[in-house]
Design a protein around this motif. Sequence first.
Motif, PDB file in Angstrom:
ATOM      1  N   VAL A 140      -7.452   2.570 -17.518  1.00  9.02           N
ATOM      2  CA  VAL A 140      -6.624   2.491 -16.319  1.00  9.02           C
ATOM      3  C   VAL A 140      -5.897   1.158 -16.381  1.00  9.02           C
ATOM      4  N   GLU A 141      -4.560   1.203 -16.269  1.00  9.52           N
ATOM      5  CA  GLU A 141      -3.720   0.016 -16.410  1.00  9.52           C
ATOM      6  C   GLU A 141      -3.129  -0.375 -15.056  1.00  9.52           C
ATOM      7  N   PHE A 142      -3.223  -1.658 -14.713  1.00  9.04           N
ATOM      8  CA  PHE A 142      -2.685  -2.187 -13.464  1.00  9.04           C
ATOM      9  C   PHE A 142      -1.576  -3.177 -13.796  1.00  9.04           C
ATOM     10  N   LEU A 143      -0.356  -2.876 -13.370  1.00 10.05           N
ATOM     11  CA  LEU A 143       0.778  -3.790 -13.512  1.00 10.05           C
ATOM     12  C   LEU A 143       1.123  -4.298 -12.125  1.00 10.05           C
ATOM     13  N   LYS A 144       0.993  -5.607 -11.892  1.00 10.38           N
ATOM     14  CA  LYS A 144       1.123  -6.174 -10.555  1.00 10.38           C
ATOM     15  C   LYS A 144       2.572  -6.576 -10.271  1.00 10.38           C
ATOM     16  N   GLY A 145       2.997  -6.376  -9.017  1.00  9.91           N
ATOM     17  CA  GLY A 145       4.319  -6.806  -8.574  1.00  9.91           C
ATOM     18  C   GLY A 145       5.391  -5.777  -8.867  1.00  9.91           C
ATOM     19  N   PRO A 146       6.619  -5.986  -8.343  1.00  3.36           N
ATOM     20  CA  PRO A 146       7.714  -5.020  -8.547  1.00  3.36           C
ATOM     21  C   PRO A 146       7.848  -4.624 -10.008  1.00  3.36           C
ATOM     22  N   GLY A 160       3.851  -2.580  -7.512  1.00  2.68           N
ATOM     23  CA  GLY A 160       3.311  -2.472  -8.856  1.00  2.68           C
ATOM     24  C   GLY A 160       3.064  -1.026  -9.224  1.00  2.68           C
ATOM     25  N   SER A 161       2.319  -0.826 -10.304  1.00  3.36           N
ATOM     26  CA  SER A 161       2.013   0.532 -10.755  1.00  3.36           C
ATOM     27  C   SER A 161       0.610   0.576 -11.324  1.00  3.36           C
ATOM     28  N   ILE A 162       0.013   1.769 -11.252  1.00  2.82           N
ATOM     29  CA  ILE A 162      -1.314   2.024 -11.804  1.00  2.82           C
ATOM     30  C   ILE A 162      -1.207   3.257 -12.698  1.00  2.82           C
ATOM     31  N   ASN A 163      -1.593   3.109 -13.958  1.00  2.00           N
ATOM     32  CA  ASN A 163      -1.408   4.158 -14.950  1.00  2.00           C
ATOM     33  C   ASN A 163      -2.756   4.669 -15.440  1.00  2.00           C
ATOM     34  N   PHE A 164      -2.939   5.985 -15.417  1.00  2.00           N
ATOM     35  CA  PHE A 164      -4.157   6.630 -15.902  1.00  2.00           C
ATOM     36  C   PHE A 164      -3.887   7.202 -17.290  1.00  2.00           C
ATOM     37  N   THR A 173       0.848  -1.183   0.000  1.00  2.00           N
ATOM     38  CA  THR A 173       0.000   0.000   0.000  1.00  2.00           C
ATOM     39  C   THR A 173       0.890   1.242   0.000  1.00  2.00           C
ATOM     40  N   ASN A 174       0.208   2.392   0.086  1.00  2.00           N
ATOM     41  CA  ASN A 174       0.906   3.650   0.324  1.00  2.00           C
ATOM     42  C   ASN A 174       1.859   3.963  -0.820  1.00  2.00           C
ATOM     43  N   SER A 175       3.062   4.445  -0.533  1.00  2.00           N
ATOM     44  CA  SER A 175       4.010   4.836  -1.576  1.00  2.00           C
ATOM     45  C   SER A 175       4.728   3.645  -2.191  1.00  2.00           C
ATOM     46  N   GLN A 176       4.313   2.410  -1.836  1.00  2.00           N
ATOM     47  CA  GLN A 176       4.909   1.211  -2.427  1.00  2.00           C
ATOM     48  C   GLN A 176       4.274   0.870  -3.776  1.00  2.00           C
ATOM     49  N   ILE A 177       3.299   1.657  -4.217  1.00  2.00           N
ATOM     50  CA  ILE A 177       2.665   1.488  -5.520  1.00  2.00           C
ATOM     51  C   ILE A 177       2.807   2.798  -6.279  1.00  2.00           C
ATOM     52  N   ASN A 178       3.381   2.741  -7.467  1.00  2.00           N
ATOM     53  CA  ASN A 178       3.523   3.945  -8.281  1.00  2.00           C
ATOM     54  C   ASN A 178       2.208   4.261  -8.986  1.00  2.00           C
ATOM     55  N   THR A 179       1.802   5.513  -8.950  1.00  2.00           N
ATOM     56  CA  THR A 179       0.705   5.969  -9.784  1.00  2.00           C
ATOM     57  C   THR A 179       1.296   6.836 -10.893  1.00  2.00           C
ATOM     58  N   LEU A 180       0.883   6.547 -12.122  1.00  2.00           N
ATOM     59  CA  LEU A 180       1.422   7.201 -13.305  1.00  2.00           C
ATOM     60  C   LEU A 180       0.299   7.913 -14.053  1.00  2.00           C
ATOM     61  N   TYR A 181       0.661   8.966 -14.729  1.00  2.00           N
ATOM     62  CA  TYR A 181      -0.275   9.717 -15.558  1.00  2.00           C
ATOM     63  C   TYR A 181       0.272   9.714 -16.975  1.00  2.00           C
ATOM     64  N   ASN A 182      -0.394   8.936 -17.868  1.00  4.63           N
ATOM     65  CA  ASN A 182       0.127   8.722 -19.220  1.00  4.63           C
ATOM     66  C   ASN A 182       1.574   8.247 -19.176  1.00  4.63           C
TER      67      ASN A 182
END
Length: 787
Positions: A191-197, A209-213, A160-169
């Motif tokens: 919205v794209e979800f990439l799981k794991g490191p 992981g990361s979540i991209n908007f 959780t928290n800052s351990q997941i990157n949120t990306l914008y484009n």
Amino acid sequence: MSSVRTATPRSVLLASAALTSLITIPGALAQQAREPLPRVEVSPAQSGKQAKPAAREAQSTRRPVPRRSAAATAASKPAVPGAAGPGQAQTPLNSNAVAESASRLGLTVREIPATVEVISAATMREQGYRTVSEVAQGAVGVTSGDAPGEPAGFSMRGFTNSQINTLYNGIKIGPQNMTSRIMDTANLEAVEFLKGPASLMSGEGAAGGSINFVTKQPHTGAIRNEADFSYDSLNSFRTHYGSGGSTNVQGLDYRFDISRSSLNGFVDDTYTKTLDVSGQLNYRISDNLKVWGAIEYREDRGKAYWGAPLVPVAFSGSHATSGIVSGNYVSNYNGTNLGAVTIDDRTFNTNYNVLDNRNVGQEVWLRGGFELKLAPDLTLKSQAYGYGAERTWFNNEIEAFNSGTNLVDRERFYVAHSQRLVGNITDLIWDANIAGFDNRLVTTLSTSYLDFVRPGAANFPGDSVSLVNPDRGFYGLLTTQQQTARIDNEALSFEDRLKLTRTFALVGGLRVEHIGLDRNSTDKNGLEKAGFPYTKDWAPVTGRIGYTWEAVPGLTFFSQYATGADVSANNIFLLLPTQPLDLTTARTYETGVKHLFWDNRAEWSFSAYDIQRKNVYAAAGGMLLNIAGRQESKGVELAAAVRPIDPLRLWGNIAYVDARYADFNFVGGSFSGNTPPNVPRIVANAGASYRFFTPWPVEVGITGRHVGDRYNTDANVVTMKAYTVADVYAFVDIPKAVFNAVDQARLTFRVRNIADKRYAIWGDPFYPDQILLGAPRTYELSAAFRW
């Protein structure tokens, strides 16, 4: 606000890769016919490669595929991220989508050796996802809670928290627990979800992981327009208008969107108002050169809900509730022993915030770039970007019940952000033939410079109010101090895909990164604090290696080993000189299968993973941070969707995770063996819809969601109980004859949380004396028009 055991053994993963190699590589040596990767075409900045034919179409590719002619190349249209490939309908799990935040090779979700989920704009509309948090709650194994100190906070695979990157484009702007905001979905394409490191793709901070908007993009062709409206029983409304297509200028395409919303909370005097204006122009100067530019302005303003206080069962008496929280608790704020705790039903709609509270965010994006075909097999892509944000929190944020006085102790907090970010991302894409094997290599150079100024409270006014009908009052005297952070970042990465046969490919990459941090902090008198200013540099090296094997058309096995790195702190913006300044490292082993079959009517995916992260900063409660030796997360995920007959759609997903701290010892205790906050063991979603093909087509549907027990802090003493909620909807498509000016018109009626379930949706570990509740039953009417 925030500054913030069953598992797949490693031997199984290695055996899987070894067995696959024994099966496929000998065939590769004997077989000269291979399917080359599609060529890279000059395309809009958002475009990737043409999606590979799926399932039934793939059966015809049994002979060597010749290089396409120049005329055929010019005629082809590349896939748009978040959408299916050209000429292909969206598959049940959208695995035809191209997710550039998961790979820069232009691969579809099925071709990436990792778990990637792409939720398209069409799905967001059908499921009624209004904010990015609601989108996350529909994804496999993802939870979210919109805590006001961390809007759009997420939990994924035990992190959780800052351990997941949120990306914008595809661009990171900073730790998500500092920079994220409540965001409407109207202007989003996917919205794209990439799981794991995932540090290979998005750099520092992607341990979970990361979540991209992805914003909506121009397309080539006739102009298409859309308008959407909605209103609900909380007097919330949303409006959106969008338009895009080709202009009268040869080669010039555009996209423009504007949305406005006012989402009222179920708690008294709480709301969020948003405005989002975005636009982009793509201009094809020649067959070999395209330039583009984009601009976006986002704004949100609101009055926040910070949660309901934990209250002794003995005090609440007949007003005590069950099924929301349980446990015995000693207040982290005032130290009083509350004993067995509950949520008092008289506080469901109570606002303990001060009357003059405010949450405000304003953001501006400027992006532009080009794509240049240097040679038939060599393409250069580059974009420059600038981002600016102003954010303010001015609230009473702590609501802690005091068992000595039977009052709610409150405390104020103020902080503001002034953030500026500039950067560039340049890709060189090379298609080659290496020893008879088709290969694609992408070399990426990215640089950015971030300036972050954070004036915040130097004093924290407080008072005590009654639990029921509190006198909310005003903020009071404010004294401020200031913190700054300047971060420069340079990264060189390589990503490669080598096709050893038509069905077996190796995919890997390496990222070498430099992070430079300059921090300063002054007190209310402007004097520098002890240890400031200071400078620190890091140079993480991360990567991944994996394979995909399409055993039969549509059935793909994959495995990967990936690593991640981030600064061993809760937040790089707030890093103190007394904290350990080393890098945190993460690694994952993952294996799984993706299957599209039944003439693209059915699809399922399965993955098993083992993640370990070392040197983890964690919120022990309140503003206290401790460091854990490591965090382990093991789990499985399963998703499936099917259309057995044309009118009927069924879908569902379930995720199980066992997340634990290890070597988490500190002065005063140990949290070893405990579960991180906001991490449920089980998360499941399911839905069904049926369409009646009448003169006015009608579709009815239901979706359900189950979230297991969670803890609100690392101490694991208060449990947020499991809950199950369901939504129902019905829509009617109005024939064109009724509205001649539009091609499609749809009216939708939706009931959210139909059983009016009361439940805990999130716990902010920095404010452990209070719990955020989920919204009660609401009714919504919406209309959508396309022409």
